[in-house]
Design a protein around this motif. Structure first.
Motif, PDB file in Angstrom:
ATOM      1  N   ASP A   1     -23.271 -57.531  29.079  1.00 33.46           N
ATOM      2  CA  ASP A   1     -23.769 -58.372  27.937  1.00 33.46           C
ATOM      3  C   ASP A   1     -22.312 -58.815  27.446  1.00 33.46           C
ATOM      4  N   PRO A   2     -21.701 -60.002  27.941  1.00 37.25           N
ATOM      5  CA  PRO A   2     -20.462 -60.250  27.476  1.00 37.25           C
ATOM      6  C   PRO A   2     -20.182 -60.711  26.157  1.00 37.25           C
ATOM      7  N   LYS A   3     -21.182 -61.038  25.498  1.00 35.71           N
ATOM      8  CA  LYS A   3     -21.006 -61.457  23.874  1.00 35.71           C
ATOM      9  C   LYS A   3     -20.974 -60.068  23.139  1.00 35.71           C
ATOM     10  N   LYS A   4     -21.806 -59.155  23.502  1.00 35.53           N
ATOM     11  CA  LYS A   4     -21.893 -57.805  22.646  1.00 35.53           C
ATOM     12  C   LYS A   4     -20.861 -56.925  23.455  1.00 35.53           C
ATOM     13  N   ARG A   5     -20.213 -57.105  24.299  1.00 36.33           N
ATOM     14  CA  ARG A   5     -19.376 -56.163  24.874  1.00 36.33           C
ATOM     15  C   ARG A   5     -19.891 -55.003  25.506  1.00 36.33           C
ATOM     16  N   ARG A   6     -21.020 -55.166  26.376  1.00 32.65           N
ATOM     17  CA  ARG A   6     -21.579 -54.055  26.815  1.00 32.65           C
ATOM     18  C   ARG A   6     -21.619 -54.008  28.368  1.00 32.65           C
ATOM     19  N   PHE A   7     -21.411 -52.822  28.909  1.00 33.32           N
ATOM     20  CA  PHE A   7     -21.456 -52.906  30.292  1.00 33.32           C
ATOM     21  C   PHE A   7     -21.886 -51.629  31.015  1.00 33.32           C
ATOM     22  N   GLN A   8     -22.601 -51.702  31.839  1.00 40.50           N
ATOM     23  CA  GLN A   8     -23.220 -50.300  32.793  1.00 40.50           C
ATOM     24  C   GLN A   8     -23.293 -50.835  34.121  1.00 40.50           C
TER      25      GLN A   8
ATOM     26  N   PHE B   1     -10.656 -51.618  32.443  1.00 44.55           N
ATOM     27  CA  PHE B   1     -11.532 -52.201  32.444  1.00 44.55           C
ATOM     28  C   PHE B   1     -11.382 -53.802  32.105  1.00 44.55           C
ATOM     29  N   ASP B   2     -11.989 -54.804  32.860  1.00 49.74           N
ATOM     30  CA  ASP B   2     -11.702 -56.111  32.808  1.00 49.74           C
ATOM     31  C   ASP B   2     -12.728 -56.947  31.974  1.00 49.74           C
ATOM     32  N   TRP B   3     -12.876 -57.273  30.940  1.00 47.49           N
ATOM     33  CA  TRP B   3     -13.996 -57.639  30.186  1.00 47.49           C
ATOM     34  C   TRP B   3     -14.040 -59.180  30.617  1.00 47.49           C
ATOM     35  N   VAL B   4     -13.245 -59.945  31.174  1.00 48.50           N
ATOM     36  CA  VAL B   4     -13.177 -61.242  31.466  1.00 48.50           C
ATOM     37  C   VAL B   4     -13.896 -61.426  32.913  1.00 48.50           C
ATOM     38  N   ASP B   5     -14.054 -60.443  33.732  1.00 45.84           N
ATOM     39  CA  ASP B   5     -14.734 -60.674  34.815  1.00 45.84           C
ATOM     40  C   ASP B   5     -14.946 -59.345  35.557  1.00 45.84           C
ATOM     41  N   PRO B   6     -15.967 -58.507  34.950  1.00 49.40           N
ATOM     42  CA  PRO B   6     -16.106 -57.248  35.378  1.00 49.40           C
ATOM     43  C   PRO B   6     -17.005 -56.800  36.737  1.00 49.40           C
ATOM     44  N   THR B   7     -17.709 -58.130  37.053  1.00 45.01           N
ATOM     45  CA  THR B   7     -18.623 -57.897  38.346  1.00 45.01           C
ATOM     46  C   THR B   7     -18.105 -58.831  39.354  1.00 45.01           C
ATOM     47  N   GLY B   8     -16.887 -59.596  38.990  1.00 43.42           N
ATOM     48  CA  GLY B   8     -16.274 -60.341  40.114  1.00 43.42           C
ATOM     49  C   GLY B   8     -16.906 -61.933  40.424  1.00 43.42           C
ATOM     50  N   LEU B   9     -18.099 -62.185  39.406  1.00 43.26           N
ATOM     51  CA  LEU B   9     -18.872 -63.481  39.490  1.00 43.26           C
ATOM     52  C   LEU B   9     -17.937 -64.532  39.231  1.00 43.26           C
TER      53      LEU B   9
END
Length: 256
Positions: free
Chosen positions: A85-92, A142-150
């Protein structure tokens, strides 16, 4: 008048006389304007690549879940699931790499500047304060800009064409503009150097959300690698919470 014109052409001196003594006057024939063919303006070719980039950026910009499966170099395979969730800055994410010499697995949760990591063979989570991290170790940063590489994958697309109502195919540059890894999408771990332009297939749904990204690599020193990432639940709420109990990372984690 045609006869007079012919005679005038045959004798220059008599021609003047014939012209002067001619009692019949006729209007010169008007030259007919050439008929111009209708100008056909070709329709501009559709910008399929631009259309696809918009769909990818739109899909990455909202909360979504994803799953990745693929083959890696040295006979390894990767399997994983995640949510972003890029807007709420959540990643799992939970990733497992099997086969080869270095199998590994683990989970990660990131909320804002708090990162929680847990190897698969451990029970406890470790909390890492991202504000204090100085190391370049991906385990810590951790890279919030592109954590998945998409995002990097999107920028690497060289060409694209629509091959179905919800299907795009094309070529992308695995090397990109730098050597940062972005493949597999969702579990970036491969750094590609010198790999030629490679094929991809992307599918979307009726709402235009990207639902699948399939990429192929053909390294010179090994078999073809195939990686597929599926995406779902676009723009739907995600429930990502911090672990109830987590050990604090030791100070040496924050040293270069």
């Amino acid at each position: 008048m045609k006869q007079s014109t012919a005679l005038l052409a045959l004798g220059l001196t008599g021609g003047l006389l014939l012209a002067a003594g001619c009692t019949r006057t006729t209007e010169p024939m008007r030259a007919e304007k050439p008929v111009q063919a209708a100008t056909v303006v070709p329709s501009p070719a559709p910008d399929v690549r631009g259309e696809l980039v918009v769909a990818l950026q739109r899909s990455q910009g909202v909360a979504h879940r994803y799953a990745v499966r693929g083959s890696l170099p040295e006979g390894q395979s990767v399997k994983g699931t995640g949510a972003f969730d890029p807007k709420k800055r959540r990643f799992q994410a939970t990733i497992s790499v099997t086969g080869g010499k270095y199998p590994q697995a683990g989970s990660r949760i990131v909320i804002g500047t708090d990162s929680y990591v847990r190897p698969a063979d451990e029970k406890d989570w470790v909390h890492v304060d991202l504000k204090r991290v100085k190391s370049d170790d991906p385990f810590l940063r951790f890279d919030w800009v592109d954590p998945t590489g998409l995002k990097a994958f999107t920028s690497s697309i060289v060409s694209a064409e629509r091959t179905g109502t919800h299907t795009y195919t094309g070529r992308f540059d695995p090397d990109g503009k730098d050597t940062k890894s972005f493949l597999p999408v969702g579990a970036p771990s491969i750094v590609s150097i010198g790999t030629p332009l490679s094929p991809f297939t992307i599918t979307t749904d009726d709402q235009g959300w990207v639902t699948s990204v399939r990429a192929e690599l053909s390294p010179s020193g090994g078999p073809k690698l195939t990686m597929t990432t599926t995406m779902k639940d676009h723009a739907k709420p995600l429930k990502i919470t911090a672990p109830a109990d987590a050990d604090e990372a030791a100070d040496f984690y924050y040293r270069k």
